[in-house]
Design a protein around this motif. Structure first.
Motif, PDB file in Angstrom:
ATOM      1  N   GLY A  18       0.803  -1.220   0.000  1.00 49.81           N
ATOM      2  CA  GLY A  18       0.000   0.000   0.000  1.00 49.81           C
ATOM      3  C   GLY A  18       0.837   1.272   0.000  1.00 49.81           C
ATOM      4  N   GLY A  19       2.156   1.129  -0.024  1.00 51.07           N
ATOM      5  CA  GLY A  19       3.030   2.297  -0.103  1.00 51.07           C
ATOM      6  C   GLY A  19       3.447   2.862   1.243  1.00 51.07           C
ATOM      7  N   ASP A  20       3.288   2.104   2.317  1.00 50.91           N
ATOM      8  CA  ASP A  20       3.642   2.572   3.659  1.00 50.91           C
ATOM      9  C   ASP A  20       5.150   2.456   3.868  1.00 50.91           C
ATOM     10  OD1 ASP A  20       4.048   2.982   6.383  1.00 50.91           O
ATOM     11  OD2 ASP A  20       2.304   1.801   6.991  1.00 50.91           O
ATOM     12  N   GLU A  21       5.839   3.603   3.888  1.00 51.84           N
ATOM     13  CA  GLU A  21       7.292   3.610   4.075  1.00 51.84           C
ATOM     14  C   GLU A  21       7.691   3.135   5.463  1.00 51.84           C
ATOM     15  OE1 GLU A  21       9.083   7.313   2.935  1.00 51.84           O
ATOM     16  OE2 GLU A  21       7.986   7.350   1.030  1.00 51.84           O
ATOM     17  N   HIS A  22       6.807   3.306   6.451  1.00 55.97           N
ATOM     18  CA  HIS A  22       7.095   2.815   7.797  1.00 55.97           C
ATOM     19  C   HIS A  22       7.217   1.288   7.796  1.00 55.97           C
ATOM     20  CE1 HIS A  22       6.622   6.738   9.581  1.00 55.97           C
ATOM     21  NE2 HIS A  22       5.469   6.886   8.957  1.00 55.97           N
ATOM     22  N   ALA A  23       6.429   0.630   6.970  1.00 55.06           N
ATOM     23  CA  ALA A  23       6.518  -0.832   6.861  1.00 55.06           C
ATOM     24  C   ALA A  23       7.879  -1.232   6.312  1.00 55.06           C
ATOM     25  CB  ALA A  23       5.396  -1.368   5.976  1.00 55.06           C
ATOM     26  N   LEU A  24       8.368  -0.505   5.314  1.00 49.39           N
ATOM     27  CA  LEU A  24       9.695  -0.798   4.762  1.00 49.39           C
ATOM     28  C   LEU A  24      10.762  -0.601   5.834  1.00 49.39           C
ATOM     29  CD1 LEU A  24      11.512  -1.548   2.359  1.00 49.39           C
ATOM     30  CD2 LEU A  24      11.646   0.900   1.843  1.00 49.39           C
ATOM     31  N   ARG A  25      10.656   0.471   6.602  1.00 41.89           N
ATOM     32  CA  ARG A  25      11.637   0.724   7.663  1.00 41.89           C
ATOM     33  C   ARG A  25      11.607  -0.399   8.707  1.00 41.89           C
ATOM     34  NH1 ARG A  25      10.735   6.169   6.403  1.00 41.89           N
ATOM     35  NH2 ARG A  25       8.992   6.527   7.823  1.00 41.89           N
ATOM     36  N   GLU A  26      10.418  -0.891   9.019  1.00 42.06           N
ATOM     37  CA  GLU A  26      10.307  -1.979   9.994  1.00 42.06           C
ATOM     38  C   GLU A  26      10.895  -3.273   9.428  1.00 42.06           C
ATOM     39  OE1 GLU A  26       9.606  -4.132  13.413  1.00 42.06           O
ATOM     40  OE2 GLU A  26       9.823  -1.993  13.037  1.00 42.06           O
ATOM     41  N   ILE A  27      10.653  -3.551   8.160  1.00 41.03           N
ATOM     42  CA  ILE A  27      11.244  -4.732   7.522  1.00 41.03           C
ATOM     43  C   ILE A  27      12.764  -4.611   7.554  1.00 41.03           C
ATOM     44  CG2 ILE A  27      11.535  -5.919   5.305  1.00 41.03           C
ATOM     45  CD1 ILE A  27       8.531  -5.167   4.761  1.00 41.03           C
ATOM     46  N   TYR A  28      13.254  -3.423   7.256  1.00 43.15           N
ATOM     47  CA  TYR A  28      14.694  -3.164   7.298  1.00 43.15           C
ATOM     48  C   TYR A  28      15.224  -3.439   8.710  1.00 43.15           C
ATOM     49  CZ  TYR A  28      19.100  -0.583   7.056  1.00 43.15           C
ATOM     50  OH  TYR A  28      20.421  -0.237   7.112  1.00 43.15           O
ATOM     51  N   ARG A  29      14.561  -2.861   9.708  1.00 43.87           N
ATOM     52  CA  ARG A  29      15.003  -3.022  11.091  1.00 43.87           C
ATOM     53  C   ARG A  29      14.978  -4.498  11.520  1.00 43.87           C
ATOM     54  NH1 ARG A  29      13.460  -4.356  15.651  1.00 43.87           N
ATOM     55  NH2 ARG A  29      11.283  -4.629  15.128  1.00 43.87           N
ATOM     56  N   LYS A  30      13.954  -5.191  11.102  1.00 40.68           N
ATOM     57  CA  LYS A  30      13.752  -6.576  11.530  1.00 40.68           C
ATOM     58  C   LYS A  30      14.701  -7.559  10.838  1.00 40.68           C
ATOM     59  CE  LYS A  30       9.960  -9.848  12.165  1.00 40.68           C
ATOM     60  NZ  LYS A  30       8.520 -10.044  12.017  1.00 40.68           N
ATOM     61  N   TYR A  31      14.995  -7.320   9.547  1.00 38.66           N
ATOM     62  CA  TYR A  31      15.716  -8.332   8.770  1.00 38.66           C
ATOM     63  C   TYR A  31      17.102  -7.920   8.288  1.00 38.66           C
ATOM     64  CZ  TYR A  31      11.516 -11.128   8.736  1.00 38.66           C
ATOM     65  OH  TYR A  31      10.447 -11.895   9.126  1.00 38.66           O
ATOM     66  N   TRP A  32      17.480  -6.654   8.432  1.00 36.03           N
ATOM     67  CA  TRP A  32      18.740  -6.221   7.851  1.00 36.03           C
ATOM     68  C   TRP A  32      19.924  -7.040   8.335  1.00 36.03           C
ATOM     69  CZ3 TRP A  32      23.578  -4.514   9.117  1.00 36.03           C
ATOM     70  CH2 TRP A  32      24.332  -4.019   8.058  1.00 36.03           C
ATOM     71  N   LYS A  33      20.056  -7.237   9.638  1.00 34.10           N
ATOM     72  CA  LYS A  33      21.211  -7.946  10.190  1.00 34.10           C
ATOM     73  C   LYS A  33      21.279  -9.388   9.689  1.00 34.10           C
ATOM     74  CE  LYS A  33      23.743  -8.814  14.418  1.00 34.10           C
ATOM     75  NZ  LYS A  33      23.841  -8.574  15.839  1.00 34.10           N
ATOM     76  N   THR A  34      20.145 -10.059   9.662  1.00 33.35           N
ATOM     77  CA  THR A  34      20.114 -11.443   9.179  1.00 33.35           C
ATOM     78  C   THR A  34      20.518 -11.518   7.703  1.00 33.35           C
ATOM     79  OG1 THR A  34      18.341 -11.968  10.722  1.00 33.35           O
ATOM     80  CG2 THR A  34      18.612 -13.456   8.856  1.00 33.35           C
ATOM     81  N   LEU A  35      19.984 -10.600   6.896  1.00 30.55           N
ATOM     82  CA  LEU A  35      20.312 -10.599   5.475  1.00 30.55           C
ATOM     83  C   LEU A  35      21.783 -10.263   5.258  1.00 30.55           C
ATOM     84  CD1 LEU A  35      17.155  -8.721   4.122  1.00 30.55           C
ATOM     85  CD2 LEU A  35      17.556 -11.191   4.251  1.00 30.55           C
ATOM     86  N   TYR A  36      22.262  -9.281   5.994  1.00 29.66           N
ATOM     87  CA  TYR A  36      23.666  -8.884   5.888  1.00 29.66           C
ATOM     88  C   TYR A  36      24.579 -10.047   6.269  1.00 29.66           C
ATOM     89  CZ  TYR A  36      28.094  -6.729   7.109  1.00 29.66           C
ATOM     90  OH  TYR A  36      29.433  -6.443   7.210  1.00 29.66           O
ATOM     91  N   ASN A  37      24.278 -10.713   7.376  1.00 21.72           N
ATOM     92  CA  ASN A  37      25.100 -11.846   7.805  1.00 21.72           C
ATOM     93  C   ASN A  37      25.076 -12.972   6.774  1.00 21.72           C
ATOM     94  OD1 ASN A  37      25.873 -10.565  10.160  1.00 21.72           O
ATOM     95  ND2 ASN A  37      24.283 -11.525  11.411  1.00 21.72           N
ATOM     96  N   GLY A  38      23.911 -13.199   6.166  1.00 17.29           N
ATOM     97  CA  GLY A  38      23.808 -14.226   5.124  1.00 17.29           C
ATOM     98  C   GLY A  38      24.687 -13.916   3.926  1.00 17.29           C
ATOM     99  N   CYS A  39      24.716 -12.665   3.523  1.00 16.85           N
ATOM    100  CA  CYS A  39      25.593 -12.247   2.411  1.00 16.85           C
ATOM    101  C   CYS A  39      27.052 -12.334   2.820  1.00 16.85           C
ATOM    102  CB  CYS A  39      25.296 -10.808   1.995  1.00 16.85           C
ATOM    103  SG  CYS A  39      23.867 -10.587   0.942  1.00 16.85           S
ATOM    104  N   CYS A  40      27.341 -11.794   3.977  1.00 19.11           N
ATOM    105  CA  CYS A  40      28.734 -11.672   4.409  1.00 19.11           C
ATOM    106  C   CYS A  40      29.401 -13.034   4.621  1.00 19.11           C
ATOM    107  CB  CYS A  40      28.800 -10.841   5.677  1.00 19.11           C
ATOM    108  SG  CYS A  40      30.332  -9.930   5.835  1.00 19.11           S
ATOM    109  N   ARG A  41      28.666 -13.982   5.138  1.00 21.41           N
ATOM    110  CA  ARG A  41      29.281 -15.291   5.380  1.00 21.41           C
ATOM    111  C   ARG A  41      29.597 -16.008   4.071  1.00 21.41           C
ATOM    112  NH1 ARG A  41      24.244 -18.952   7.586  1.00 21.41           N
ATOM    113  NH2 ARG A  41      23.246 -19.029   5.572  1.00 21.41           N
ATOM    114  N   ARG A  42      28.920 -15.639   2.995  1.00 17.74           N
ATOM    115  CA  ARG A  42      29.211 -16.252   1.705  1.00 17.74           C
ATOM    116  C   ARG A  42      30.258 -15.459   0.929  1.00 17.74           C
ATOM    117  NH1 ARG A  42      23.938 -18.080   2.409  1.00 17.74           N
ATOM    118  NH2 ARG A  42      23.670 -20.189   1.618  1.00 17.74           N
ATOM    119  N   LEU A  43      30.144 -14.158   0.955  1.00 12.89           N
ATOM    120  CA  LEU A  43      31.038 -13.319   0.157  1.00 12.89           C
ATOM    121  C   LEU A  43      32.303 -12.919   0.904  1.00 12.89           C
ATOM    122  CD1 LEU A  43      28.399 -10.930  -1.456  1.00 12.89           C
ATOM    123  CD2 LEU A  43      29.547 -12.880  -2.531  1.00 12.89           C
ATOM    124  N   ASN A  44      32.230 -12.927   2.223  1.00  9.90           N
ATOM    125  CA  ASN A  44      33.344 -12.492   3.053  1.00  9.90           C
ATOM    126  C   ASN A  44      33.814 -11.087   2.661  1.00  9.90           C
ATOM    127  OD1 ASN A  44      35.016 -12.900   5.224  1.00  9.90           O
ATOM    128  ND2 ASN A  44      36.643 -13.804   3.998  1.00  9.90           N
TER     129      ASN A  44
END
Length: 193
Positions: A18-44
């Motif tokens: 629906g275009g709610d930027e707050h939802a994107l910020r919450e998704i970022y807050r909730k998942y950023w670290k997990t996604l970053y760690n997933g990338c970093c452990r593969r790419l180093n």
């Protein structure tokens, strides 16, 4: 308005669409670290990993109305896997055990049929059941549980090289058996008409 952090992933996705930027910020807050760690452990590579995660989240926002997301966490985890895969391909350094399972079989086959994909998944499930326990466990941990060869090695108490060799041998055997299945599939389908 309810505090977004108490809202389920399904509601976050609905608000995102629906275009709610707050939802994107919450998704970022909730998942950023997990996604970053997933990338970093593969790419180093921390900088490259951070950039890939930013790209994934930007793409999520830009294509929010086009995406059908039933499970946000699974969607984001898969997005990381494909982003890493594309990065490896750009750098021409793709380890065989990082290639997403779907690409291994569809690169030479035009599989636009849902029936074909279903049949292939059933075949792979049956093929896995026939494999030795250790081979099956390593395959499942790598391709279905999305673990790295290092994580599998540590958890199973076997050398990482053993895990890599087992994955290589398993994929060679699976590709060979799928190629045979693909050759026989037209005969099977013709015979059952």
């Amino acid at each position: 308005m309810a505090v977004i952090s108490t809202i389920s992933d399904n509601e976050l996705v609905a608000r995102l669409k629906g275009g709610d930027e707050h939802a994107l910020r919450e998704i970022y807050r909730k998942y950023w670290k997990t996604l970053y760690n997933g990338c970093c452990r593969r790419l180093n590579n921390p900088a490259q990993s951070e950039e890939l995660v930013q790209d994934i989240l930007a793409d999520l926002w830009e294509k929010r109305t086009e995406r059908q997301i039933d499970n946000l966490e699974a969607y984001l985890t898969t997005a990381v896997k494909y982003a890493v895969y594309r990065q490896y391909r750009r750098n021409k350094t793709l380890p065989f055990f990082e290639e997403p399972l779907e690409h291994m079989f569809f690169s030479d086959v035009e599989a636009d049929s849902a029936l074909f994909v279903k049949e292939l998944r059933v075949f792979i499930d049956q093929w896995l059941e026939a494999q030795p326990d250790k081979r099956r466990e390593i395959f499942i941990r790598s391709y279905l549980d999305d673990q790295t060869t290092k994580e599998i090695s540590e958890q199973m108490g076997v050398p990482q090289k053993t895990v890599q060799n087992t994955l290589r041998n398993t994929m060679v055997a699976l590709r060979t058996d799928i190629a045979k299945m693909l050759l026989l599939m037209p005969l099977f389908m013709y015979h059952h008409r």
